[in-house]
Design an enzyme around this catalytic site. Structure first.
Site, PDB file in Angstrom:
ATOM      1  N   HIS A 161      -4.697   4.955  -1.369  1.00  0.00           N
ATOM      2  CA  HIS A 161      -5.314   4.406  -0.161  1.00  0.00           C
ATOM      3  C   HIS A 161      -4.539   4.804   1.100  1.00  0.00           C
ATOM      4  O   HIS A 161      -5.110   4.860   2.180  1.00  0.00           O
ATOM      5  CB  HIS A 161      -5.400   2.891  -0.282  1.00  0.00           C
ATOM      6  CG  HIS A 161      -6.366   2.250   0.657  1.00  0.00           C
ATOM      7  ND1 HIS A 161      -7.708   2.553   0.678  1.00  0.00           N
ATOM      8  CD2 HIS A 161      -6.187   1.329   1.626  1.00  0.00           C
ATOM      9  CE1 HIS A 161      -8.308   1.843   1.609  1.00  0.00           C
ATOM     10  NE2 HIS A 161      -7.413   1.099   2.200  1.00  0.00           N
ATOM     11  N   ASN A 199      -9.864  -0.129   8.122  1.00  0.00           N
ATOM     12  CA  ASN A 199     -11.212  -0.440   8.610  1.00  0.00           C
ATOM     13  C   ASN A 199     -11.299  -0.595  10.125  1.00  0.00           C
ATOM     14  O   ASN A 199     -12.387  -0.524  10.687  1.00  0.00           O
ATOM     15  CB  ASN A 199     -11.747  -1.699   7.927  1.00  0.00           C
ATOM     16  CG  ASN A 199     -11.992  -1.476   6.452  1.00  0.00           C
ATOM     17  OD1 ASN A 199     -12.104  -0.347   5.990  1.00  0.00           O
ATOM     18  ND2 ASN A 199     -12.060  -2.558   5.697  1.00  0.00           N
ATOM     19  N   TYR A 228       0.809  -1.220   0.000  1.00  0.00           N
ATOM     20  CA  TYR A 228       0.000   0.000   0.000  1.00  0.00           C
ATOM     21  C   TYR A 228       0.846   1.276   0.000  1.00  0.00           C
ATOM     22  O   TYR A 228       0.302   2.371  -0.123  1.00  0.00           O
ATOM     23  CB  TYR A 228      -0.948   0.016   1.196  1.00  0.00           C
ATOM     24  CG  TYR A 228      -1.977  -1.087   1.162  1.00  0.00           C
ATOM     25  CD1 TYR A 228      -3.099  -0.978   0.345  1.00  0.00           C
ATOM     26  CD2 TYR A 228      -1.811  -2.240   1.914  1.00  0.00           C
ATOM     27  CE1 TYR A 228      -4.040  -1.990   0.294  1.00  0.00           C
ATOM     28  CE2 TYR A 228      -2.755  -3.260   1.866  1.00  0.00           C
ATOM     29  CZ  TYR A 228      -3.862  -3.133   1.055  1.00  0.00           C
ATOM     30  OH  TYR A 228      -4.785  -4.130   1.004  1.00  0.00           O
TER      31      TYR A 228
END
Length: 105
Positions: free
Chosen positions: A19, A66, A14
């Site tokens: 993101h 999350n 990532y």
């Protein structure tokens, strides 16, 4: 004191992606302020210092995006800050076009 949390995901795949824009902003602020974000606590990497005369805590939650609330909630409770006035969360919003910025309470 202000907590500035940049959201992202801790895996290398990532790095430098949209993101992980939250992590990138924290890295940029750390460079500009000379704050080392390398203390592992509250399920994240932390660094404390000053910005424009205000004490700040830079945070990169390591719980994946999350679950970042686990890290941030722990910090808000530990430092007893008012999240509506003293918490800034930076993250990628997929509903916005690249380059757009939204600021909201």
């Amino acid at each position: 004191m202000f907590i500035i949390a940049g959201l992202g995901n801790p895996k290398k795949e990532y790095d430098n992606t949209r993101h992980n824009i939250g992590f990138s902003v924290i890295d940029m602020l750390a460079d500009k302020t000379g704050i080392s974000v390398n203390t592992a606590k509250h399920k994240g990497l932390l660094g404390a210092g000053y910005l424009n005369g205000h004490k700040i805590l830079l945070v990169k939650p390591l719980t994946y995006m999350n679950l970042s609330g686990e890290s941030i909630r722990s910090l808000v409770e530990y430092y007893k800050i008012d999240p509506e006035e003293e918490l800034l969360v930076i993250y990628d919003d997929i509903s916005l076009e690249v380059g757009q910025l939204r600021i909201r309470r």
